[in-house]
Design an enzyme around this catalytic site. Structure first.
Site, PDB file in Angstrom:
ATOM      1  N   ASP A 155      15.560 -30.129 -11.204  1.00  0.00           N
ATOM      2  CA  ASP A 155      16.386 -31.000 -12.022  1.00  0.00           C
ATOM      3  C   ASP A 155      15.763 -32.370 -12.186  1.00  0.00           C
ATOM      4  O   ASP A 155      15.013 -32.839 -11.332  1.00  0.00           O
ATOM      5  CB  ASP A 155      17.773 -31.146 -11.388  1.00  0.00           C
ATOM      6  CG  ASP A 155      18.609 -29.899 -11.619  1.00  0.00           C
ATOM      7  OD1 ASP A 155      18.886 -29.592 -12.793  1.00  0.00           O
ATOM      8  OD2 ASP A 155      18.952 -29.218 -10.634  1.00  0.00           O
ATOM      9  N   TYR A 189      20.262 -16.882 -19.383  1.00  0.00           N
ATOM     10  CA  TYR A 189      20.099 -18.314 -19.621  1.00  0.00           C
ATOM     11  C   TYR A 189      18.648 -18.556 -20.001  1.00  0.00           C
ATOM     12  O   TYR A 189      17.763 -18.397 -19.185  1.00  0.00           O
ATOM     13  CB  TYR A 189      20.461 -19.075 -18.347  1.00  0.00           C
ATOM     14  CG  TYR A 189      20.528 -20.593 -18.459  1.00  0.00           C
ATOM     15  CD1 TYR A 189      19.549 -21.328 -19.114  1.00  0.00           C
ATOM     16  CD2 TYR A 189      21.580 -21.298 -17.874  1.00  0.00           C
ATOM     17  CE1 TYR A 189      19.615 -22.710 -19.198  1.00  0.00           C
ATOM     18  CE2 TYR A 189      21.657 -22.691 -17.938  1.00  0.00           C
ATOM     19  CZ  TYR A 189      20.668 -23.388 -18.604  1.00  0.00           C
ATOM     20  OH  TYR A 189      20.728 -24.756 -18.668  1.00  0.00           O
ATOM     21  N   GLU A 217      29.626 -24.521 -16.266  1.00  0.00           N
ATOM     22  CA  GLU A 217      28.711 -24.423 -15.132  1.00  0.00           C
ATOM     23  C   GLU A 217      29.019 -25.554 -14.180  1.00  0.00           C
ATOM     24  O   GLU A 217      29.108 -26.711 -14.586  1.00  0.00           O
ATOM     25  CB  GLU A 217      27.257 -24.574 -15.593  1.00  0.00           C
ATOM     26  CG  GLU A 217      26.708 -23.381 -16.322  1.00  0.00           C
ATOM     27  CD  GLU A 217      25.276 -23.642 -16.807  1.00  0.00           C
ATOM     28  OE1 GLU A 217      24.817 -22.871 -17.652  1.00  0.00           O
ATOM     29  OE2 GLU A 217      24.664 -24.634 -16.354  1.00  0.00           O
TER      30      GLU A 217
END
Lengths: 275, 409
Positions: free
Chosen positions: A65, A180, A54
């Protein structure tokens, strides 16, 4: 559509299945700490044991994040990182590697400024295999998901602990490549989820989809990689690798001589037990 | 790049947005992580239910009247009108609200909704600290724990508001990520929310963020425009000719404008031009930015060609945001509302003028609106009426202003 006729994601998972092991999915931010070092790391990841890579597209405001990956974005942007430079990195990687899947991960705005149609075509031609877009839920599929799939890119969706029964079908509907599973309700690089809760969630997804499942968020050690590898087809390690980059910078933010080597040996150690 | 097109044919109504996906034309939407999406949908449903509930409205009205002190007066600024020699100038005096700004209209509405939804923890972002104070205030009133994210840079600039929030029982968390300003505080509030989805309600302070926030905050702030309509009818027997309000995210402006959008009223929003919109030090997203996606919505943003968000600058911390509410972006492209900008310097001059002619110390934010009134009023006839939203008082700004004027206090 890119000229590669094989689906690198599908063939990777099929190979992993034959080898009876889960794949190690590694994350780095394109251009962290600078373009050249980042490309060196990228090129050496497959031989260190990364089955899928990734690549984070740097963004100034990565709100899903944690501090580690935000700092990586800012390092990249301060040293010439951009969406264009990210695609250049992919092209350079593909000159030497035709098999390892590359998944771009990030936020929509840089792509929106680049031009959505132009981007999906350029990405496919450069050798990108799929996209993971943090801030594009199924409700916004017409923005990028539809054009990306038309261009032959996989659309890898995030399923989270908050994705309830009624949403799961919608989330899986336009997914391809793999799913995911975000193992915690939270941001990258923080706490870790219990294996039992991950296992339950993965089974839940598998009841509704034939796609392989990769699990990420909060996975830092080889023990965790091994444990999750018994539950899912892929294990994603991100912040731990990004932290290793950060720890190998001098006080001026310049890479120390052994940065690439340190990162590669970390990845090698994570991969050891999953092979 | 500007999509501005003032030649759009007039719509039947400018008040019908957003659509059921939260879009105002191409703007708005729900650009959030999957973790948040179920919450956003839950919030949307809860707000739709509350909006039609008489008990919710009754609670809002009760606290608005007895706690905030609504309705705020609509005041004829006679000396300023004489001084400028043009249109009759009225101030909508939302600076007289409890906590000294319009922000509490929204935090009251949202905390009532949070209670209704059974949430037990409140988070908020703040720039200048006004929204943080307004959130901490209602959290004290309704006995809910409150965490406020504030950029480390802003914490230094706005020490009195930080202390106020702490007195009110809030925990103020300094944000050092990114550039340590309002956009980073919003990033960190979103990060908190994503990690505490079960019990936490995020009170966003302006008409931005993912749907339903822009609509919901607008609805709560529309009390400003609704009152203004009644009050100007009473005072003048007719609607005003022009409305002027300052815009950072745009909540006070949207609150004033929205009830007038379908009337023959000229409407003007004033952005913060900082050192000038031709420099890289301003906060005028509509004048100097272009459409992009940040913080859950598509809107005009200050950004570079690569889509990286750039820093805003304004002397007023409350306007120091690189985006703007999506409904403003849409009204801009429709040509229904005019958007202009004034510089730090012009705002400072208007600030001093207001102090001397009206005996009112305004916040630096509405001083921007006033700086445009100074230009506009003299161009209008004496029979014409102009209403400006005086959305905050200036006590919080006296240190910044003293510094700008070279005075030591």
């Amino acid at each position: 559509m890119s000229d590669n006729t094989t689906d690198r994601v599908a063939s990777t998972f099929s190979r992993l299945s034959k080898e009876h092991r889960a794949g190690l999915v590694t994350f780095i931010t394109a251009g962290d700490p600078n373009l050249q070092t980042s490309l060196e790391i990228l090129q050496r990841l497959p031989s260190a044991g990364a089955d899928i890579i990734e690549i984070g597209m740097p963004f100034s405001d990565p709100m899903a994040d944690g501090p580690a990956i935000q700092a990586a974005s800012l390092r990249s942007l301060a040293n010439g990182g951009s969406l264009r430079a990210t695609l250049e990195m992919v092209r350079a990687f593909r000159e030497k590697n035709q098999t390892t899947p590359l998944i771009l991960m990030g936020y929509f705005n840089p792509i929106y400024q680049y031009g959505t149609t132009q981007f999906v075509n350029d990405a496919a031609n450069a050798g990108v295999d799929g996209l993971i877009m943090v801030d594009l839920p199924p409700e916004e599929d017409d923005e990028l998901c539809d054009p990306a799939r038309t261009a032959g890119l996989h659309w890898i969706r995030l399923v989270t602990p908050t994705t309830n029964e009624s949403r799961l079908s919608d989330v899986l509907a336009n997914s391809s490549g793999f799913v995911y599973y975000v193992s915690i309700a939270g941001i990258t690089g923080t706490q870790s989820a219990a294996a039992a809760s991950i296992e339950k969630a993965v089974h839940h997804i598998k009841a509704k989809s034939d796609l392989p499942v990769a699990v990420g968020f909060g996975i830092k050690t080889r023990e965790q990689v091994k444990e999750i590898g018994n539950i899912a087809e892929g294990v994603v390690v991100g912040s731990a690798i990004v932290n290793e980059i950060e720890q190998n910078l001098d006080p001026n933010g310049q890479p120390k001589a052994h940065l690439v080597e340190s990162v590669i040996s970390l990845v090698r150690s994570l991969a050891t037990d999953s092979v | 790049m500007s999509l501005n097109n003032t030649n759009n044919p007039p719509l039947e109504s400018y008040r019908s947005g957003p659509d059921d996906r939260g879009h105002f034309g191409i703007f708005g939407g729900r650009f959030v992580a999957e973790t948040l999406m179920p919450l956003i949908l839950e919030l949307e449903a809860a707000y739709a239910e509350a909006k039609n509930s008489t008990s919710f409205q009754a609670d809002f009205d009760y606290y608005a009247a007895h706690y905030i002190g609504r309705p705020s007066p609509l005041y004829f600024a006679e000396r300023l009108t004489e001084h400028l020699g043009g249109a009759k100038i009225y101030f909508k005096r939302d600076e007289l609200n409890h906590t000294g700004a319009h922000k509490i209209n929204n935090t009251l509405g949202q905390i009532l909704l949070a209670k209704r939804m059974g949430k037990t923890r409140i988070i908020a972002e703040t720039g200048a600290g006004q929204h943080g104070v307004a959130t901490a205030t209602v959290c004290a009133l309704f006995d809910l724990p409150c965490v406020v994210y504030m950029g480390a840079t802003d914490i230094e600039r706005q020490a009195p508001n930080v202390f106020r929030m702490k007195l009110l029982g809030a925990e103020v968390i300094p944000v050092t990520s990114g550039t340590g300003t309002l956009k980073d505080a919003m990033n960190d509030a979103l990060r908190d929310w994503v990690a505490n989805v079960e019990d936490t309600f995020y009170i966003i302070g302006t008409v931005a963020g993912p749907h339903p926030y822009p609509m919901m905050v607008r609805d709560f702030q529309s009390v400003i425009g609704v009152e203004t309509r009644e009050q100007i009818e009473l005072a003048e027997g007719r609607l005003p000719d022009a409305l002027v309000a300052c815009i950072g995210g745009g909540s006070n402006a949207m609150g004033l404008f929205h009830p007038f959008l379908d009337e023959k009223v000229r409407i003007i929003g004033v952005e913060a031009g900082g050192l000038g919109v031709n420099t890289d030090k301003h906060a005028a997203s509509l004048t100097g930015g272009h459409p992009g996606v940040l913080h859950g919505n598509r809107t005009y943003l200050l950004q570079n060609d690569d889509g990286q968000i750039t820093d805003a600058h304004s002397i007023s911390a409350g306007l120091d945001y690189p985006g703007i509410g999506p409904e403003h972006a849409w009204l801009h492209d429709q040509g229904r509302v005019e958007y202009v900008s004034v510089t730090d310097e012009e705002a400072l001059e208007a600030f001093q003028l207001c102090c001397r002619t009206e005996g009112i110390i305004p916040a630096l934010e509405p001083a921007h609106a006033l700086a445009h009134v100074v230009k506009l009023a003299p161009e209008m006839d004496r029979e014409q009426i102009l209403v400006m939203n005086l959305c905050g008082r200036g006590d919080k700004d006296i240190f910044a202003i003293a510094e700008s004027l070279g005075v030591k206090i």
